[in-house]
Write a protein that holds these residues in place. Sequence first.
Motif, PDB file in Angstrom:
ATOM      1  N   SER A  16     -77.298 -16.932  -2.418  1.00  0.00           N
ATOM      2  CA  SER A  16     -76.917 -15.548  -1.496  1.00  0.00           C
ATOM      3  C   SER A  16     -75.809 -15.345  -0.838  1.00  0.00           C
ATOM      4  CB  SER A  16     -77.678 -16.436  -0.550  1.00  0.00           C
ATOM      5  OG  SER A  16     -76.746 -17.876   0.205  1.00  0.00           O
ATOM      6  N   THR A 168     -82.950  -8.527   0.209  1.00  0.00           N
ATOM      7  CA  THR A 168     -82.971  -9.080   1.703  1.00  0.00           C
ATOM      8  C   THR A 168     -83.683  -7.601   2.106  1.00  0.00           C
ATOM      9  OG1 THR A 168     -80.694  -8.008   2.827  1.00  0.00           O
ATOM     10  CG2 THR A 168     -81.293 -10.080   1.625  1.00  0.00           C
ATOM     11  N   ARG A 186     -83.382 -13.796   2.372  1.00  0.00           N
ATOM     12  CA  ARG A 186     -83.148 -13.473   1.501  1.00  0.00           C
ATOM     13  C   ARG A 186     -84.240 -14.013   0.078  1.00  0.00           C
ATOM     14  NH1 ARG A 186     -78.095 -11.796  -1.358  1.00  0.00           N
ATOM     15  NH2 ARG A 186     -77.462 -11.143   0.795  1.00  0.00           N
ATOM     16  N   TYR A 193     -85.222 -17.056   1.053  1.00  0.00           N
ATOM     17  CA  TYR A 193     -84.630 -18.371   1.911  1.00  0.00           C
ATOM     18  C   TYR A 193     -84.636 -17.478   2.721  1.00  0.00           C
ATOM     19  CZ  TYR A 193     -79.471 -20.099   3.101  1.00  0.00           C
ATOM     20  OH  TYR A 193     -78.900 -20.568   3.918  1.00  0.00           O
ATOM     21  N   GLN A 195     -83.271 -17.270   5.902  1.00  0.00           N
ATOM     22  CA  GLN A 195     -81.755 -17.399   6.297  1.00  0.00           C
ATOM     23  C   GLN A 195     -81.707 -17.448   7.204  1.00  0.00           C
ATOM     24  OE1 GLN A 195     -79.794 -14.679   3.591  1.00  0.00           O
ATOM     25  NE2 GLN A 195     -77.550 -15.831   3.250  1.00  0.00           N
TER      26      GLN A 195
END
Length: 259
Positions: A16, A168, A186, A193, A195
């Motif tokens: 990431s 993203t 993401r 994720y 994030q």
Amino acid sequence: MDLPSPEAMERVLLDSVAREPDSEVIEGPDWMQVRTPSSLRPNHNKVIVARLPSREADDAVAAVAAEHASRGASHSWFVGPSSAPADLGKRLVDHGYSLMGPSLGMAREIGDEDLSMHIPGMTLRQVRTEVDIQDFASASATAWERGPQFRDTIADITRKALAKRAPTRSWIASLGGEIVATTHLRFLPDCGYLQGCAVVPARRREGIYRALVNHRLAVLRDAGLRVAVIFAAANTSGQGCKALGFSTICEGEFYEKTV
């Protein structure tokens, strides 16, 4: 669906990282790092796994710190399940690193449950334009209670992600015309994720964080991803994520050394 292993959660942190053209990934069985010579920012310069013999640890930490200091770059270091020796965190502090806080690496499956936001009147605006970028950065700085430098960094990161069409998405949440939160997601090959999510101080404890978790879970489900992961602050958002069905996969600490 299997939840990720602790080692896979560390891999999330590597995959990431927002990379620049000159970003270098240094990866082996006992070491995982991203360094970016052109960048002075800790989000581009990270040690994610360091499994070191005790007698070599201080020299290794000093070498990493000196390399970044030589070019005036800040960097971060994650001490997680694969890290060694056991006192690596203390050694980092002894070398001038700041502990940003304990974190829980968490994951959950996404089923067919109701993922509605349940916040009457809340609207989301996906970040797509320069106006969106500026609103997102300013609101993020307010929500994280940070200053102009943080705001400008967020704006630059978001602008570059849009220009690169990075995997993203970011959103701005509003209630009654007032921006109340920002959130970021993401996409990774096997999971999503979660994030970043921040609610402005005046609107906390109103269910907004939970609603934005549900929104991102629904986006992932629509994209065909059925596992979500997050690194959450152990004493705050981590507790909320437990209530939202996330299980703790690993524990870790984030350290940072600024120049």
